[in-house]
Motif scaffolding. Structure first.
Motif, mmCIF file in Angstrom:
data_model
loop_
_atom_site.group_PDB
_atom_site.id
_atom_site.type_symbol
_atom_site.label_atom_id
_atom_site.label_comp_id
_atom_site.label_asym_id
_atom_site.label_seq_id
_atom_site.Cartn_x
_atom_site.Cartn_y
_atom_site.Cartn_z
ATOM 1 N N ASN A 1 28.588 25.691 52.694
ATOM 2 C CA ASN A 1 28.739 26.182 51.327
ATOM 3 C C ASN A 1 29.228 25.031 50.448
ATOM 4 O OD1 ASN A 1 29.303 27.444 48.962
ATOM 5 N ND2 ASN A 1 30.679 28.990 49.813
ATOM 6 N N LEU A 2 28.429 24.655 49.461
ATOM 7 C CA LEU A 2 28.793 23.518 48.602
ATOM 8 C C LEU A 2 29.348 23.972 47.250
ATOM 9 C CD1 LEU A 2 25.789 21.085 49.289
ATOM 10 C CD2 LEU A 2 28.038 21.119 50.374
ATOM 11 N N THR A 3 29.658 25.261 47.129
ATOM 12 C CA THR A 3 30.233 25.769 45.881
ATOM 13 C C THR A 3 31.546 25.044 45.578
ATOM 14 O OG1 THR A 3 29.344 27.909 46.478
ATOM 15 C CG2 THR A 3 30.891 27.879 44.651
ATOM 16 N N GLY A 4 31.664 24.575 44.351
ATOM 17 C CA GLY A 4 32.922 23.931 43.946
ATOM 18 C C GLY A 4 32.981 22.448 44.218
ATOM 19 N N VAL A 5 31.934 21.895 44.864
ATOM 20 C CA VAL A 5 31.930 20.442 45.079
ATOM 21 C C VAL A 5 31.620 19.768 43.733
ATOM 22 C CG1 VAL A 5 30.820 18.509 46.282
ATOM 23 C CG2 VAL A 5 31.188 20.677 47.479
ATOM 24 N N PRO A 6 32.482 18.854 43.257
ATOM 25 C CA PRO A 6 32.289 18.245 41.935
ATOM 26 C C PRO A 6 30.920 17.583 41.795
ATOM 27 C CG PRO A 6 34.436 17.653 42.808
ATOM 28 C CD PRO A 6 33.700 18.360 43.914
ATOM 29 N N GLY A 7 30.246 17.866 40.696
ATOM 30 C CA GLY A 7 28.963 17.224 40.389
ATOM 31 C C GLY A 7 27.753 17.886 41.016
ATOM 32 N N VAL B 1 22.726 16.491 41.658
ATOM 33 C CA VAL B 1 24.046 15.843 41.628
ATOM 34 C C VAL B 1 24.164 15.000 40.367
ATOM 35 C CG1 VAL B 1 25.633 14.313 42.840
ATOM 36 C CG2 VAL B 1 24.046 15.729 44.146
ATOM 37 N N THR B 2 25.204 15.271 39.577
ATOM 38 C CA THR B 2 25.513 14.405 38.439
ATOM 39 C C THR B 2 26.789 13.637 38.779
ATOM 40 O OG1 THR B 2 26.609 16.308 37.432
ATOM 41 C CG2 THR B 2 24.439 15.790 36.624
ATOM 42 N N GLY B 3 26.818 12.386 38.337
ATOM 43 C CA GLY B 3 27.995 11.569 38.642
ATOM 44 C C GLY B 3 27.912 10.993 40.042
ATOM 45 N N PRO B 4 29.044 10.540 40.582
ATOM 46 C CA PRO B 4 29.036 9.876 41.891
ATOM 47 C C PRO B 4 28.660 10.827 43.024
ATOM 48 C CG PRO B 4 31.288 10.154 41.089
ATOM 49 C CD PRO B 4 30.376 10.574 39.979
ATOM 50 N N MET B 5 28.096 10.240 44.094
ATOM 51 C CA MET B 5 27.672 11.023 45.268
ATOM 52 C C MET B 5 28.837 11.292 46.221
ATOM 53 S SD MET B 5 24.300 11.734 45.600
ATOM 54 C CE MET B 5 23.653 11.491 47.256
ATOM 55 N N ASP B 6 29.952 10.565 46.040
ATOM 56 C CA ASP B 6 31.059 10.650 47.006
ATOM 57 C C ASP B 6 31.499 12.085 47.333
ATOM 58 O OD1 ASP B 6 30.991 8.003 47.248
ATOM 59 O OD2 ASP B 6 32.999 7.576 46.489
ATOM 60 N N PRO B 7 31.743 12.956 46.306
ATOM 61 C CA PRO B 7 32.210 14.308 46.639
ATOM 62 C C PRO B 7 31.236 15.060 47.559
ATOM 63 C CG PRO B 7 32.506 13.887 44.295
ATOM 64 C CD PRO B 7 31.700 12.745 44.842
ATOM 65 N N LEU C 1 29.039 13.654 49.683
ATOM 66 C CA LEU C 1 29.035 13.029 51.012
ATOM 67 C C LEU C 1 30.289 13.433 51.805
ATOM 68 C CD1 LEU C 1 27.692 9.481 50.052
ATOM 69 C CD2 LEU C 1 26.439 11.359 51.127
ATOM 70 N N LYS C 2 31.445 13.559 51.109
ATOM 71 C CA LYS C 2 32.669 14.017 51.793
ATOM 72 C C LYS C 2 32.504 15.447 52.288
ATOM 73 C CE LYS C 2 36.068 10.947 49.726
ATOM 74 N NZ LYS C 2 36.532 10.565 48.420
ATOM 75 N N ALA C 3 31.848 16.278 51.455
ATOM 76 C CA ALA C 3 31.642 17.689 51.836
ATOM 77 C C ALA C 3 30.692 17.803 53.020
ATOM 78 C CB ALA C 3 31.092 18.468 50.644
ATOM 79 N N LEU C 4 29.827 16.806 53.200
ATOM 80 C CA LEU C 4 28.844 16.844 54.291
ATOM 81 C C LEU C 4 29.395 16.233 55.577
ATOM 82 C CD1 LEU C 4 25.588 15.794 52.387
ATOM 83 C CD2 LEU C 4 26.256 18.094 53.095
ATOM 84 N N ALA C 5 30.534 15.535 55.466
ATOM 85 C CA ALA C 5 31.114 14.898 56.669
ATOM 86 C C ALA C 5 31.398 15.970 57.723
ATOM 87 C CB ALA C 5 32.390 14.169 56.290
ATOM 88 N N GLY C 6 30.955 15.698 58.929
ATOM 89 C CA GLY C 6 31.203 16.661 60.007
ATOM 90 C C GLY C 6 30.132 17.734 60.129
ATOM 91 N N THR C 7 29.197 17.802 59.169
ATOM 92 C CA THR C 7 28.088 18.762 59.309
ATOM 93 C C THR C 7 26.933 18.045 59.981
ATOM 94 O OG1 THR C 7 27.119 18.200 57.167
ATOM 95 C CG2 THR C 7 28.761 19.962 57.172
ATOM 96 N N ASN C 8 26.046 18.810 60.585
ATOM 97 C CA ASN C 8 24.931 18.201 61.320
ATOM 98 C C ASN C 8 23.746 17.947 60.390
ATOM 99 O OD1 ASN C 8 26.159 18.117 63.863
ATOM 100 N ND2 ASN C 8 25.841 20.333 64.097
ATOM 101 N N VAL C 9 23.822 16.846 59.662
ATOM 102 C CA VAL C 9 22.723 16.496 58.745
ATOM 103 C C VAL C 9 21.631 15.787 59.535
ATOM 104 C CG1 VAL C 9 22.080 15.106 56.739
ATOM 105 C CG2 VAL C 9 24.278 16.282 56.774
#
Length: 308
Positions: A237-243, A258-264, A266-274
């Motif tokens: 669930n990516l609800t609330g991830v900035p941008g 995605v608007t703005g930096p990709m960092d938020p 990518l952090k939200a995806l850390a640990g998921t099986n992409v």
């Protein structure tokens, strides 16, 4: 020393009665630059061109062509430019060859070998009378007339209207040649792919206002990056991830913008099986839709900045 701009507009404004066709336009086009001038019908593109050519008088402000006042020095300014209208009004009884000769005399300079090359490139039969030409062939004629003198400045108003895709390629090649030759090109168009392929910078006009101008790279901020992610299992669930916005899930596949930096993200995806992650920059068409909305009217997001 900085060279004089090919085109300079300072506070250029035109009202027709109560209608504001162009409002406070400030614009510099450098020598040798190809500028795309975009906007829906009625945005003020043709009014701008008529003011630059000295065909109508401004209500306020002014414009210069290579430092020459577009109202007071019309004859001198026109010696350095050629204009291609989107709707050609020509002499029906003349042949294509006679028309090109006459327009060449008016311009005062023609490169005969280049004219012959353009006639072949655009596949035009110059022996036919203008009245026998299709709309597309009449358009080829005014394009060849504008290009054949290799003027310092080409002002092109919807120049490819009525041309088939093959002739569109011939046009692009001709503009690329003009740029390589050091000529300046002011290209008013609604064909986004044409502008994207040819132009150094793009100006977007809306309701008489220049709302944005810059290189395509500078304008990418107007629209989000499109991201598509394929997961091994169900997407998080990516609800609330900035941008992150416009999230759409289809099985194990998730699409978002995605608007703005990709960092938020990518952090939200850390640990998921992409399994796969694809991102791409928006096309000019998508940037345009960000301004105008899908119907060409009001923009989806009102711009807080721009060329007002």
């Amino acid at each position: 020393m900085e060279s004089t701009p090919a085109i300079r507009a300072e506070g250029l404004t035109k009202r027709f009665g109560r209608v504001e066709a162009l409002v406070d336009l400030h614009l510099d086009v450098a020598q040798g630059e190809v500028l795309g001038y975009l906007g829906p019908n009625g945005a003020g593109k043709t009014t701008t061109i008529r003011l630059l050519l000295g065909l109508v008088r401004p209500s306020a402000g002014g414009a210069q062509i290579f430092g020459l006042d577009s109202q007071r020095d019309v004859v001198e300014a026109h010696k350095r430019l050629a204009y291609c209208p989107g709707e050609a009004t020509l002499w029906p009884a003349l042949t294509g060859e006679e028309t090109l000769h006459l327009l060449g005399e008016v311009q005062g300079r023609v490169d005969p070998s280049y004219r012959a090359e353009l006639i072949a490139r655009f596949d035009l039969d110059p022996s036919k009378k203008v009245r026998a030409y299709s709309k597309g062939n009449r358009q080829k004629l005014v394009l060849i007339a504008a290009l054949m003198g290799r003027p310092d400045l080409l002002i092109l108003d919807e120049p490819t209207s009525g041309l088939d895709p093959l002739m569109e390629q011939a046009f692009r090649r001709s503009v690329t040649e003009a740029k390589a030759n050091g000529q300046t090109v002011f290209l008013s168009s609604h064909i986004l792919s044409e502008v994207e392929a040819l132009c150094d910078r793009v100006g977007i006009l809306r309701a008489g206002h220049l709302v944005e101008i810059g290189t395509l790279a500078e304008m990418r901020h107007l629209s989000a990056l499109s991201v598509e992610i394929l997961f091994e299992g169900p997407p998080p669930n990516l609800t609330g991830v900035p941008g992150v916005k416009a999230v759409a899930v289809d099985g194990n596949r998730l699409r978002c913008q995605v608007t703005g930096p990709m960092d938020p993200l990518l952090k939200a995806l850390a640990g998921t099986n992409v399994r796969e992650l694809l991102s791409r920059e928006p096309s000019l068409e998508e940037l345009f839709l960000a301004h105008y909305g899908p119907d060409g009217g009001a923009p989806q997001t009102e711009l807080a900045h721009g060329g007002h």
